[in-house]
Design an enzyme around this catalytic site. Structure first.
Site, short mmCIF file in Angstrom:
data_model
loop_
_atom_site.label_atom_id
_atom_site.label_comp_id
_atom_site.label_asym_id
_atom_site.label_seq_id
_atom_site.Cartn_x
_atom_site.Cartn_y
_atom_site.Cartn_z
N GLU A 1 -31.12 -22.29 -7.01
CA GLU A 1 -30.45 -21.55 -5.94
C GLU A 1 -31.48 -21.14 -4.89
OE1 GLU A 1 -28.80 -17.83 -7.24
OE2 GLU A 1 -27.35 -17.78 -5.61
N ARG B 1 -29.16 -20.02 -16.09
CA ARG B 1 -29.58 -19.55 -14.76
C ARG B 1 -30.65 -18.46 -14.78
NH1 ARG B 1 -27.87 -19.94 -10.19
NH2 ARG B 1 -27.30 -17.75 -9.83
N HIS C 1 -25.70 -21.08 0.18
CA HIS C 1 -24.44 -20.35 0.04
C HIS C 1 -23.58 -20.47 1.29
CE1 HIS C 1 -25.67 -17.13 -3.13
NE2 HIS C 1 -26.20 -18.30 -3.40
N ASN D 1 -32.58 -5.50 -8.64
CA ASN D 1 -31.69 -5.09 -7.55
C ASN D 1 -30.91 -3.81 -7.89
OD1 ASN D 1 -30.39 -5.25 -5.12
ND2 ASN D 1 -29.21 -7.10 -5.58
N HIS E 1 -31.46 -18.74 -10.84
CA HIS E 1 -31.02 -17.77 -9.84
C HIS E 1 -32.07 -17.72 -8.72
CE1 HIS E 1 -29.73 -13.25 -9.32
NE2 HIS E 1 -29.03 -14.03 -8.53
N GLU F 1 -27.86 -15.40 -14.91
CA GLU F 1 -28.70 -14.68 -13.95
C GLU F 1 -29.01 -13.26 -14.42
OE1 GLU F 1 -26.07 -15.25 -10.56
OE2 GLU F 1 -25.75 -13.10 -10.45
N GLU G 1 -19.92 -20.97 -12.06
CA GLU G 1 -20.94 -20.00 -12.50
C GLU G 1 -20.32 -18.70 -12.99
OE1 GLU G 1 -23.96 -19.63 -9.57
OE2 GLU G 1 -24.34 -17.53 -10.01
N ARG H 1 -22.93 -23.86 -2.52
CA ARG H 1 -22.02 -22.96 -3.23
C ARG H 1 -20.98 -22.47 -2.23
NH1 ARG H 1 -23.27 -16.92 -5.67
NH2 ARG H 1 -22.38 -16.29 -3.67
N TRP I 1 -18.34 -6.38 -13.32
CA TRP I 1 -19.19 -6.40 -12.16
C TRP I 1 -19.29 -5.01 -11.60
CZ3 TRP I 1 -23.06 -6.99 -9.44
CH2 TRP I 1 -23.72 -8.23 -9.38
N ASP J 1 -19.15 -19.47 -7.79
CA ASP J 1 -19.56 -18.34 -8.62
C ASP J 1 -18.37 -17.41 -8.85
OD1 ASP J 1 -20.89 -16.27 -9.89
OD2 ASP J 1 -22.54 -16.18 -8.43
N HIS K 1 -18.69 -14.66 -10.67
CA HIS K 1 -19.26 -13.31 -10.82
C HIS K 1 -18.73 -12.54 -12.04
CE1 HIS K 1 -21.59 -13.57 -7.20
NE2 HIS K 1 -20.54 -13.88 -6.47
N ASP L 1 -32.49 -11.06 -3.61
CA ASP L 1 -33.15 -9.96 -4.32
C ASP L 1 -34.30 -10.44 -5.20
OD1 ASP L 1 -30.50 -10.81 -5.46
OD2 ASP L 1 -31.27 -9.79 -7.23
N TYR M 1 -16.55 -9.62 -3.13
CA TYR M 1 -17.97 -9.69 -3.42
C TYR M 1 -18.48 -11.12 -3.17
CZ TYR M 1 -22.44 -9.33 -5.70
OH TYR M 1 -23.79 -9.33 -5.93
O1 EZ4 Z 1 -24.95 -11.19 -7.28
O2 EZ4 Z 1 -28.45 -11.59 -6.83
O3 EZ4 Z 1 -25.66 -16.34 -7.75
N1 EZ4 Z 1 -26.00 -15.39 -7.16
C1 EZ4 Z 1 -25.50 -14.19 -7.29
C2 EZ4 Z 1 -26.16 -13.10 -6.50
C3 EZ4 Z 1 -26.18 -11.82 -7.34
C4 EZ4 Z 1 -27.24 -10.90 -6.86
C5 EZ4 Z 1 -27.33 -9.67 -7.78
O4 EZ4 Z 1 -28.52 -9.00 -7.58
O5 EZ4 Z 1 -24.56 -14.00 -8.02
O6 EZ4 Z 1 -25.56 -12.88 -5.28
CO CO Z 2 -24.30 -15.62 -9.44
#
Ligand code: EZ4
Ligand code: CO
Length: 402
Positions: A339, A283, A122, A37, A312, A262, A236, A147, A402, A210, A212, A316, A159
């Site tokens: 996921e 993941r 999600h 990605n 994951h 991931e 996560e 999630r 991030w 998550d 992140h 993407d 995000y």
């Molecule tokens: O940010 O796949 O758990 N899923 C994630 C995704 C990631 C994207 C990054 O390319 O965190 O949304």
């Molecule tokens: Co994630």
């Protein structure tokens, strides 16, 4: 059976995907996902310029030897670009082996260990009432795990919370969008969100969240403790994971299960996390971690140390990666959760696939190989369009994780 052709196909049916298609002297074809990605063309070049010329004439049945050749032979080991390219070759060769054998790949991996692959969706929204409605939508669709992400009050954009609900896509602009972050506000708000979700949906729905990679270990420990009453299936990416021992601090303080991985691309990114039992779910997935062959090594190590898979599966990762992941998920003893973010109709058109969602599970189907292909003429209608993941700054303007 020799490899006679290997094509790198870049297409953008709503988002960019890089796919490798290998053709053998018997006319059998196999596909592998190579999408990274925001850095798609780097992997496309790695494949076209450096890998494909070494594949022509090679015995297509030698999956492990080809993996070792690409990994050791390059001298420069690991890294997301290299490992995504190796993954694509490995995945395509497994697809070919399955088609030659007349068996779905999960049968070659030892056969099924479960009836279906439990997935999570999600639920993203700005506010708590809105996110409750999103969770309800997934429950109505039959999901057993969701999630939950909301915007953080007082911050302009968060995000993981997009305008599109079921088809959310974080990579949104050629030059990265910049967003703002405040850990203090997030740590206050997030437990309130999960209190409301548990209250509404009761104790049995699996809930995930998550972070992140945005927290420090002690902040993550605080969040884990504050979320304990709501019994998450996992928290996560609480912290960036370059420093694996950082997870010890989180572990000392909370029983909230931890998932990470991931962005990992080899077993060496998680060997300490796994062998010290610092995490509960790893993941990694097929495209990111060197394909089916290497992913299985990671999950085998994890099985020895009470760590389960939690691959994951964001948008993407193409349907080729998803199909391959499902064959692995079905066949390993220590599967945890997969996921699953739905792809757009255009993506499903470019990548016809046998896998199906039913009753909270994904099923890879019974077609020989992976049960997924790329329609090259459909792919040609969607040219590459640059898109990047957003960049995050703290409220004082400094760069953040991030
Ligand atoms: O940010 O796949 O758990 N899923 C994630 C995704 C990631 C994207 C990054 O390319 O965190 O949304
Ligand atoms: Co994630």
């Amino acid at each position: 059976m020799r490899i006679v052709d290997a094509r790198v196909i870049v297409t953008c049916p709503g988002r960019n995907f890089v796919t490798l298609k290998i053709v053998t002297s018997d006319g059998v074809t196999g596909v592998g996902d190579a999408t990274l990605n925001g850095r798609e063309l780097a992997v496309a070049s790695y494949l076209r310029d450096h890998v494909v010329p070494t594949l022509i004439g090679r015995d297509a049945s030698r999956i492990e030897d080809t993996w070792q050749y690409l990994y050791r032979g390059a001298y420069w080991r690991r890294g997301p670009v290299t490992m995504s390219a190796i993954a694509a070759v490995d995945t395509a060769l497994w697809d070919i082996k399955g088609k030659v054998a007349g068996l779905p790949v999960y049968q070659l991996l030892g056969g099924r260990c479960r009836d279906g692959v439990t997935v999570y969706g999600h639920a993203n929204a700005e506010t708590v009432p809105e996110v409750l409605a999103e969770v309800a939508r997934y429950v109505d669709l039959g999901y057993r795990a969701v999630r939950v992400q909301t915007a953080v009050p007082g911050l302009p954009a968060t995000y993981g919370v997009g305008k599109d609900r079921m088809f959310y896509e974080p990579a949104d602009a050629a030059i990265p969008t910049e967003t703002t972050w405040s850990t203090e506000r997030y740590l206050v708000h997030t437990p309130q969100v999960f209190a409301a979700v548990r209250d509404e949906f009761g104790p049995h729905l699996k809930l995930l969240h998550d972070a992140h990679h945005r927290l420090t270990p002690i902040e993550a420990a605080r969040l884990g403790k504050d979320l304990e009453p709501y019994r998450l299936t996992w928290l996560e990416d609480p912290v960036p994971a370059e420093l694996q021992e950082g997870f010890r601090l989180i572990r000392q303080h909370t029983t909230t299960p931890i998932a990470v991985g991931e962005v990992f691309n080899t077993i060496f990114d998680c060997q300490q996390l796994i062998t010290e039992q610092l995490i509960d779910y790893v993941r990694t997935t097929v495209v990111r971690a060197g394909g089916i062959s290497h992913l299985r090594r990671i999950f085998d190590l994890a099985a020895l140390h009470h760590v389960r898979s939690g691959s994951h599966g964001a948008t993407d990762l193409s349907p080729v990666c998803m199909a391959a992941a499902l064959h692995v998920d079905l066949s390993i003893p220590n599967f945890g959760l997969q996921e699953y973010m739905r792809h757009t109709e255009a993506t499903d058109e470019v990548f016809p696939h046998a896998y199906r969602f039913a009753d909270g599970y994904l099923h890879p189907g019974e077609e020989p190989g992976l049960g997924v292909d790329i329609d090259e003429s459909a792919a040609a209608r969607y040219p590459y369009a640059p898109a990047s993941l957003p960049v995050n700054r703290l409220t004082d303007g400094s760069m953040h994780n991030w």
